[in-house]
Design a protein around this motif. Structure first.
Motif, mmCIF file in Angstrom:
data_model
loop_
_atom_site.group_PDB
_atom_site.id
_atom_site.type_symbol
_atom_site.label_atom_id
_atom_site.label_comp_id
_atom_site.label_asym_id
_atom_site.label_seq_id
_atom_site.Cartn_x
_atom_site.Cartn_y
_atom_site.Cartn_z
ATOM 1 N N MET A 74 0.839 -1.201 0.000
ATOM 2 C CA MET A 74 0.000 0.000 0.000
ATOM 3 C C MET A 74 0.878 1.256 0.000
ATOM 4 S SD MET A 74 -1.564 0.122 3.903
ATOM 5 C CE MET A 74 -2.693 1.418 3.420
ATOM 6 N N CYS A 75 2.097 1.134 0.530
ATOM 7 C CA CYS A 75 3.058 2.228 0.411
ATOM 8 C C CYS A 75 3.930 1.926 -0.798
ATOM 9 C CB CYS A 75 3.900 2.330 1.686
ATOM 10 S SG CYS A 75 5.125 3.656 1.658
ATOM 11 N N ASP A 76 3.402 2.235 -1.972
ATOM 12 C CA ASP A 76 4.087 1.922 -3.224
ATOM 13 C C ASP A 76 4.534 3.206 -3.924
ATOM 14 O OD1 ASP A 76 1.705 2.968 -4.044
ATOM 15 O OD2 ASP A 76 0.978 1.157 -5.044
ATOM 16 N N GLU A 77 4.957 3.085 -5.157
ATOM 17 C CA GLU A 77 5.446 4.250 -5.899
ATOM 18 C C GLU A 77 4.375 5.336 -6.013
ATOM 19 O OE1 GLU A 77 7.444 5.411 -10.242
ATOM 20 O OE2 GLU A 77 6.660 3.391 -9.871
ATOM 21 N N ARG A 78 3.133 4.923 -6.251
ATOM 22 C CA ARG A 78 2.054 5.898 -6.382
ATOM 23 C C ARG A 78 1.837 6.655 -5.070
ATOM 24 N NH1 ARG A 78 -4.151 4.321 -8.245
ATOM 25 N NH2 ARG A 78 -5.008 6.443 -8.153
ATOM 26 N N PHE A 79 1.831 5.921 -3.967
ATOM 27 C CA PHE A 79 1.654 6.537 -2.645
ATOM 28 C C PHE A 79 2.804 7.500 -2.359
ATOM 29 C CE2 PHE A 79 2.560 6.685 1.877
ATOM 30 C CZ PHE A 79 1.314 6.847 2.469
ATOM 31 N N LEU A 80 4.023 7.060 -2.611
ATOM 32 C CA LEU A 80 5.210 7.850 -2.279
ATOM 33 C C LEU A 80 5.329 9.099 -3.137
ATOM 34 C CD1 LEU A 80 7.564 4.775 -1.912
ATOM 35 C CD2 LEU A 80 6.942 6.324 -0.048
ATOM 36 N N THR A 81 4.925 9.000 -4.390
ATOM 37 C CA THR A 81 4.997 10.151 -5.292
ATOM 38 C C THR A 81 4.046 11.256 -4.862
ATOM 39 O OG1 THR A 81 5.587 8.685 -7.128
ATOM 40 C CG2 THR A 81 4.811 10.873 -7.709
ATOM 41 N N ALA A 82 2.959 10.890 -4.186
ATOM 42 C CA ALA A 82 1.950 11.867 -3.766
ATOM 43 C C ALA A 82 2.332 12.610 -2.482
ATOM 44 C CB ALA A 82 0.610 11.170 -3.568
ATOM 45 N N LEU A 83 3.398 12.171 -1.801
ATOM 46 C CA LEU A 83 3.800 12.805 -0.538
ATOM 47 C C LEU A 83 4.303 14.224 -0.779
ATOM 48 C CD1 LEU A 83 5.636 9.765 1.095
ATOM 49 C CD2 LEU A 83 3.293 10.542 1.498
ATOM 50 N N ARG A 84 4.021 15.108 0.193
ATOM 51 C CA ARG A 84 4.319 16.527 -0.007
ATOM 52 C C ARG A 84 5.394 17.086 0.940
ATOM 53 N NH1 ARG A 84 -1.351 16.292 -0.076
ATOM 54 N NH2 ARG A 84 -1.585 17.328 1.950
ATOM 55 N N LYS A 85 5.733 16.363 2.019
ATOM 56 C CA LYS A 85 6.611 16.946 3.036
ATOM 57 C C LYS A 85 7.878 16.154 3.348
ATOM 58 C CE LYS A 85 3.375 19.693 5.770
ATOM 59 N NZ LYS A 85 2.893 19.931 7.157
#
Length: 467
Positions: free
Chosen positions: A221-232
């Motif tokens: 669930m913490c994949d490339e898509r999830f990580l790319t969306a992080l802002r901080k």
């Protein structure tokens, strides 16, 4: 006679079975097997041919091949997670499943809290390097923590971080759906946030089961898509299960500057972990976040409760064969200490939770009593964190405690020198320790090993100021 097959590496399991037999006044025939941390572990079929109860750890894969033609009617796992168990097979064959969920909630919460203290220390140092001077209290107000999975562990952390004055973001779609379905005014709906809010957190910690199917599957669930969306550029912490965080994608995100650091206690493919991933983590430990004496005792108590209920169940023994006084006082009460006044500790050593309690608690049952004063430690730490010198003060008190209260290790059946895999060896060493708290355990790790996993484990201690 009820036959039981059990993993002998479960702490206090022999005492639990003996006391269960004594309490129920029923003869229990117990047969031990040695669970190992390798897939090759096999329980002798002869043991399961007559065993009604199977008690395992996560290293034993409970599936059709193991249970075929067995007499097992109940499986008790000394874990919260059940990804090592084929639940569909158990349901199809009317085999009951009991877990010890919640037993290690305090230990894991303390582990995450220790990592968060290190995060605060690093953040404060970073601000000072930029000639900005802020108190810990100010930094806490400006920090957001996302807790993914708000069950036993996540809910504890949520309450702790709230007390710290941190902006807490809870994310748990299944629990939110359940809360909405019940329409209960007691449901804390404000606890649950959106994934978009999670993406804006400074510190993200995972506390979910590992599932591969369904609408809310947690595998990677913490994949490339999830990580790319992080802002901080947050710290990512995984104490849930290896596979929840995509390790390769996380390392790639670290290189791209999308995250500030990775902390792993659980690993994909453990005990054969990816050393390339290990070398990129800030902190790394061998699946021991839930290892503390307190967690072991809670687990033992839950196994005892399940086992006692099992031997009194008609499915396991006809009523005509039952004997003894069924109204005798329950041993469960003896797993709880007398209620005491609320603790207002001034020093760490004054906490009842940290005082030498082994002799007092192990008297009578052989399995030490549970402790209901755990929250006093967390509350004390929270209050300490509100001071500007939080981390040095905590470090100082922990060092004082270990200087005046040296821990002694009980003898173990396992010879660590015989364990080849370093991950397994370090994990077993942690299992043999008897610190009450995870914070205590982290403060007293053996520093003799030069293996990179041990080196990375020591990083938590160094980040908190330990030498």
């Amino acid at each position: 006679m009820i036959n039981i097959a059990y993993d002998e590496k479960i702490p206090y399991i022999e005492e639990v079975i003996a006391q269960c037999s004594k309490q129920s006044q029923l003869p229990l025939s117990a047969h031990a097997f040695t669970g190992t941390d390798t897939p090759a572990e096999i329980i002798e079929k002869a043991q399961l041919a007559t065993a009604r109860v199977l008690i395992v750890r996560s290293v034993t894969k409970v599936h059709a091949d193991l249970l075929l033609n067995s007499a097992v009617k109940i499986v008790i796992t000394a874990t919260a997670g059940v990804d090592h168990i084929d639940k569909n097979y158990l349901k199809k064959h009317h085999i009951a499943l009991k877990t010890t969920h919640g037993s290690n909630a305090n230990a894991v919460s303390e582990y995450v809290l220790a990592v968060f203290l290190a995060y605060l220390s690093a953040r404060q140092k970073s601000l000072e390097n930029n000639s900005e001077h802020f108190s810990i209290k100010h930094i806490l107000r400006e920090t957001s923590v996302a807790i993914i999975g708000c069950g036993n562990i996540g809910s504890r952390l949520y309450a702790t971080f709230e007390q710290l004055g941190v902006n807490v973001i809870g994310y748990d779609p299944p629990l939110l759906k359940k809360a909405l379905a019940h329409q209960s005014h007691h449901a804390k709906l404000e606890r649950y946030s959106s994934l978009a809010e999670v993406h804006g957190a400074d510190f993200i910690t995972f506390h979910v089961p590992l599932t591969h199917t369904g609408q809310n599957a947690t595998y990677h669930m913490c994949d490339e898509r999830f990580l790319t969306a992080l802002r901080k550029k947050p710290w990512i912490v995984n104490t849930a299960r290896g596979g929840v965080v995509d390790e390769i994608a996380s390392i790639a995100a670290l290189k791209r500057g999308l995250i500030g650091g990775i902390v792993l206690d659980v690993w994909e493919g453990e005990p054969k972990i990816n050393l390339a991933v290990l070398n990129k983590t800030i902190f790394a430990t061998p699946h021991i976040a839930g290892y503390s004496k307190e967690a072991s005792l809670r687990t033992a108590k839950k196994i005892f409760d399940h086992l006692l209920a099992c031997v009194k169940d008609d499915r396991f023994l006809p009523m005509t064969q039952k004997s003894g006084n069924q109204s005798s006082p329950s041993l469960t009460a003896r797993f709880h200490p007398p209620q005491s006044e609320q603790i207002k500790p001034q020093k760490l050593s004054n906490l009842s939770l940290w005082n030498p309690v082994t002799m007092q608690l192990e008297r009578d049952v052989g399995c030490p009593l549970d402790c209901e004063d755990d929250d006093s430690l967390i509350n004390w730490l929270v209050n300490f964190c509100l001071q500007s010198s939080a981390v040095p003060a905590l470090t100082s008190e922990l060092k004082k405690y270990h200087a005046t209260n040296p821990q002694t290790n009980k003898s173990s059946k396992t010879n660590l020198s015989e364990i080849i895999n370093p991950f397994q060896r370090l994990r077993q060493a942690m299992r043999q320790r008897h610190e009450w708290s995870t914070l205590s355990l982290l403060a007293s790790l053996d520093e003799n090993s030069a293996h990179p996993l041990t080196t990375k484990t020591r990083c938590i201690i160094k980040a908190l100021g330990f030498k």
